[in-house]
Design a protein around this motif. Structure first.
Motif: not given
Lengths: 553, 321
Positions: A317-319, A334-337, A354-355
């Protein structure tokens, strides 16, 4: 700050170019002042930054995030025979590692750095009254040290860990100066150490510079150390000034009273972004993404957050891309992990989020939060999907981010209330005792290839029974993750080790014990005439290589 | 007078004793344990480490026992060590106290030097154009936030004109007072501009009250010159409430200097008190706050003594409690 921005904008067209500082002097502006000078008492970034010019650890991670020898001659290795797995008397597997001190290494008063200093440092570190906070390394991790000769010594370590070569925290002390002070009364050593009572004594230092003057709360002066064995440093004097107010620090920079502001403990990213737009042409401004992991810590004891579908929905829910672009000019990735892509052990292939507001909505519906009343989701029992988010009060950057998150989650039907606390309370009490109801926004600071055992292992959940030890504030329990974290310490064969790191990252991404947001980028503002500064992006300061800094010809 | 002073000193001792206990209790009640804060960034620390350090710092003892030990040592002149700075408390505190007193003393002297004549001038010609202009200046001074004014001064005089240094106590390596003087200008100007307005208004109001009194009319009727009437008679009486205000301000000195000290990187007491409270450094916070209390008490005592000098009708005879 708004006032400052306005005033600066008005002044900008007429601001004179600051006079170039004398090329043999460098003035560094920081927002903190080191509170004390002993290398192993009360760790803080400002102290580490200054001390890295005046002393060197045995090992450190370099700007390429590889472990390197700074005080030793070469890293110990199993294949070279300088490291060897051993079976201890109690039948447990340990490891012994042998280091040789650089033969040219001497303290600032000319006394050679020897194994005598190593043994003395260990004696101090493992003494229960010494006040060392990294007691574990000295008293439990290191079980014995043998001095082979004046320069070579072998450390016997409790476990056969893969990271056996690293002794970054073994900050050597000068036995010829400190022994008498320590032996007189170990209980008061922390206050009577020469680092505190005679800080400018040359014998305490062995870096390219030595501390020559300290004006508490104001500045530190460093001068070249005549007994330094490495490349000759370029500056005749390095002055580190402490200016805690960031607007005043920026003004000092513009006034030419400060030459550079380091990323390690300087200005916040948003302020540097604005600064770069106004004055960037006169400075080298660059951003070093690193291992500062901004995230939302979740309390998994909260019934709503215990459901992984809700956690995934919150992230969908967050972009984060838009936030990064809007708030940080895209400088903060952006951190994915939890593991940074810059870290050697990063293993892509884990799920990412993803958003996707529609998917977030579906996940929340599935989790039972399907009924919207006045825009807020409710479950079948009529309970509102209402959460609290905390962060450190006064951290403007985080407070802005918090409001954006609140607005985006509101779009998804999640009500989020902001409840902030001073850092002292948030870190000293609320998180540690797991008193946060649902979410807390803050950063983890890490080192390359750092195994996140204290953060993710189930034994590290702070409870009253374990006297609130550990940093698994989220309350994450996964036996599979526990096993991976344990194996990572001793499964060192490269392929197997890589597979474990990959599994850790996949488990993390599947379970989402917390919500990854960004990897913080440290902004550096340097004068155009300065050359050689290479930011590291991790805990080891760029000043560990200050002898390579020089004024351009 | 002697009995009065003895009585006040005794009161001050009792107040300091009570304050030391109250501060200890309040600091202990505040959230955040010092050792837990110290270990927060150390993932290797174990519960055993925390317990060891708490015992080392005496934090495992009951509050009353800790306070008793501190008081006993303090009465012998030992105020303990700072946990954060690993230095004796007075070693950290005294230079900062000196810095703050220099900054605030200079600001107070300049403020009074400007506010007294300005207030007297405004009171003598109330509601005229000069009075209106002075009032406008005063309200502007009172309204401007200290941090904004400080920044504006830095931007104008340090960044744009580059006439004055923006921060610090003095040049690195420069010890002479003449070398340090330029570093005092902007912080003092910042403090002075912010407080002139308030003081001018006090002086104006007090002087207007005095100038309407019968004894002033009598003095004028006796043929005394206007200068003598205003500066010798009216101002002397008007000074009594001003002295009270200055005395009260003494207590607010340390906290009042916090913004200025932060903006101009001036290592003083205001910042030290703030940092020690936030860092849970009890010994430093305790002694620093006691200094603040002592300053308030001393200020009030000096004010009382000044009253007698300014107005012979005020006497301390028989006031001994």
């Amino acid at each position: 700050m708004a006032a400052f921005t306005l005033a600066a904008a008005l002044a900008a067209p007429t601001i004179a170019t600051p006079a170039l500082a004398a090329k043999d002097e460098l003035v560094i502006g920081m927002t903190q002042f080191p509170s004390n000078w002993h290398p192993s008492m009360e760790a803080m970034m400002a102290k580490s930054y200054v001390l890295s010019m005046a002393r060197r650890p045995f090992t450190a991670y370099d700007p390429d995030w590889r472990l390197t020898c700074l005080l030793c001659t070469e890293l110990p290795a199993l294949d070279k025979g300088t490291a060897e797995v051993e079976t201890r008397a109690d039948g447990k597997k340990g490891i012994k590692v042998t280091y040789t001190i650089n033969p040219k290494a001497t303290w600032g008063d000319g006394t050679p750095v020897t194994t005598e200093d190593v043994l003395f440092t260990w004696t101090v570190g493992k003494h229960p009254q010494s006040g060392y906070s990294n007691f574990d390394l000295f008293a439990r991790d290191i079980v014995a040290i043998e001095a082979k000769d004046e320069r070579t010594f072998t450390i016997h370590r409790d476990k056969a860990v893969c990271s056996y070569a690293e002794i970054n925290d073994f900050e050597i002390l000068p036995a010829h100066l400190e022994r008498a002070v320590f032996e007189a009364d170990p209980a008061t050593y922390r206050n009577r150490s020469k680092y505190e009572t005679d800080t400018t004594n040359p014998g305490l230092w062995f870096g390219p510079y030595r501390i020559a003057q300290v004006e508490p709360g104001s500045h530190v002066v460093l001068e070249p150390n005549p007994t330094w064995w490495g490349a000759k440093p370029a500056f005749k004097r390095v002055i580190v000034k402490s200016i805690e107010n960031t607007a005043a620090l920026e003004a000092n920079l513009l006034a030419g009273q400060v030459d550079m502001v380091p990323g390690e403990t300087g200005l916040p990213l948003d302020q540097v972004l604005a600064f770069e737009k106004r004055h960037g042409s006169r400075y080298n401004v660059f951003y070093k993404p690193g291992l500062f992991f901004e995230h939302v810590e979740l309390n998994l004891d909260n019934p709503a957050l215990a459901d992984v579908r809700v956690r995934r929905a919150l992230l969908h829910a967050i972009d984060r891309e838009a936030i990064s672009k809007q708030l940080y000019d895209g400088r903060q990735p952006v951190a994915h992990n939890e593991i940074s892509p810059l870290d050697r052990v990063h293993a892509p292939g884990y799920p990412t989020y993803a958003f996707d507001p529609a998917l977030a909505g579906r996940l929340l519906d599935e989790a039972g939060w399907s009924e919207r009343r006045a825009g807020v989701r409710h479950n079948a029992k009529g309970e509102r999907l209402s959460l609290e988010i905390m962060t450190t009060a006064g951290n403007r950057s985080r407070e802005v981010l918090q409001q954006v998150l609140q607005a985006q989650w509101r779009q998804a039907g999640v009500e989020v209330r902001i409840v902030n606390e001073p850092a002292r309370v948030l870190f000293g009490d609320t998180l540690e005792k797991r008193r946060f109801k649902s979410m807390a926004l803050f950063a983890w600071i890490s080192a390359p290839e750092n195994i996140p055992r204290t953060i993710l292992h189930s034994s590290m959940i702070p409870t009253e029974a374990n006297n609130w030890a550990g940093q698994n504030y989220t309350g994450y329990r996964n036996p599979e993750m526990d096993k991976v974290l344990e194996d990572l310490e001793h499964v060192c064969e490269p392929d197997a080790n890589r597979a474990l790191w990959a599994k850790l990252q996949t488990l993390y991404a599947q379970d989402l014990p917390n919500l990854p947001l960004f990897f913080r980028a440290d902004p550096f503002i340097l004068p155009p005439w300065l050359d050689g500064v290479v930011p590291t992006g991790h805990l080891d300061s760029s000043t560990l290589w200050i002898e390579t800094w020089k004024a351009k010809e | 007078m002697t009995r009065f002073l003895a009585s006040r000193l005794l009161q001050a001792l009792v107040v300091l004793l009570l304050m030391s206990f109250v501060i200890t209790v309040l600091m202990t009640l505040m959230p955040g344990d010092p050792v837990d804060m110290m270990l927060a960034g150390n993932p290797r620390a174990t519960p055993a480490d925390a317990a060891r350090l708490k015992a080392l710092y005496g934090l495992d003892k009951p509050l009353l026992e800790r306070y008793g030990h501190w008081l006993q040592a303090a009465l012998m002149g030992d105020f303990g060590f700072s946990r954060l700075y690993a230095q004796p408390v007075l070693t950290i505190l005294l230079p900062r106290l000196g810095n703050t007193l220099l900054l605030l003393g200079a600001a107070m002297a300049l403020t009074l030097a400007v506010a007294l004549p300005l207030g007297v001038y405004a009171a003598r010609r109330p509601y005229g154009w000069a009075d209106n202009a002075i009032n406008l200046f005063c309200f502007a001074g009172i309204s401007v936030p200290a941090f904004w004014l400080a920044l504006l001064l830095i931007l104008l005089f340090a960044v744009e004109l580059q006439w004055l240094p923006a921060s610090g106590l003095g040049p690195v390596g420069g010890e002479g007072w003449w070398e340090r003087l330029p570093y005092l200008v902007l912080p003092v100007a910042s403090l002075t501009l912010a407080s002139i307005g308030g003081y001018t208004r006090y002086v104006r109001a007090a002087m207007m009250g005095e100038l309407r009194q019968d004894y002033i009319r009598t003095a004028r009727a006796k043929g005394l010159g206007e200068g003598r009437v205003v500066w010798r008679h009216a101002l002397r009486n008007a000074t009594i409430p001003i002295v009270t205000i200055v005395a009260l301000e003494f207590g607010a000195l340390f906290s009042g200097a916090l913004v200025t000290e932060t903006m101009f990187a001036w290592p003083g007491m205001g910042k030290l008190i703030y940092d020690s409270i936030m860092g849970n450094d009890l010994n430093v916070a305790l002694v620093a706050l006691l200094f603040a209390t002592l300053t308030t008490l001393a200020g009030n005592l000096l004010a009382d003594a000044a009253y007698a000098g300014l107005d012979p009708r005020i006497s301390f005879k028989g006031d001994g409690a």
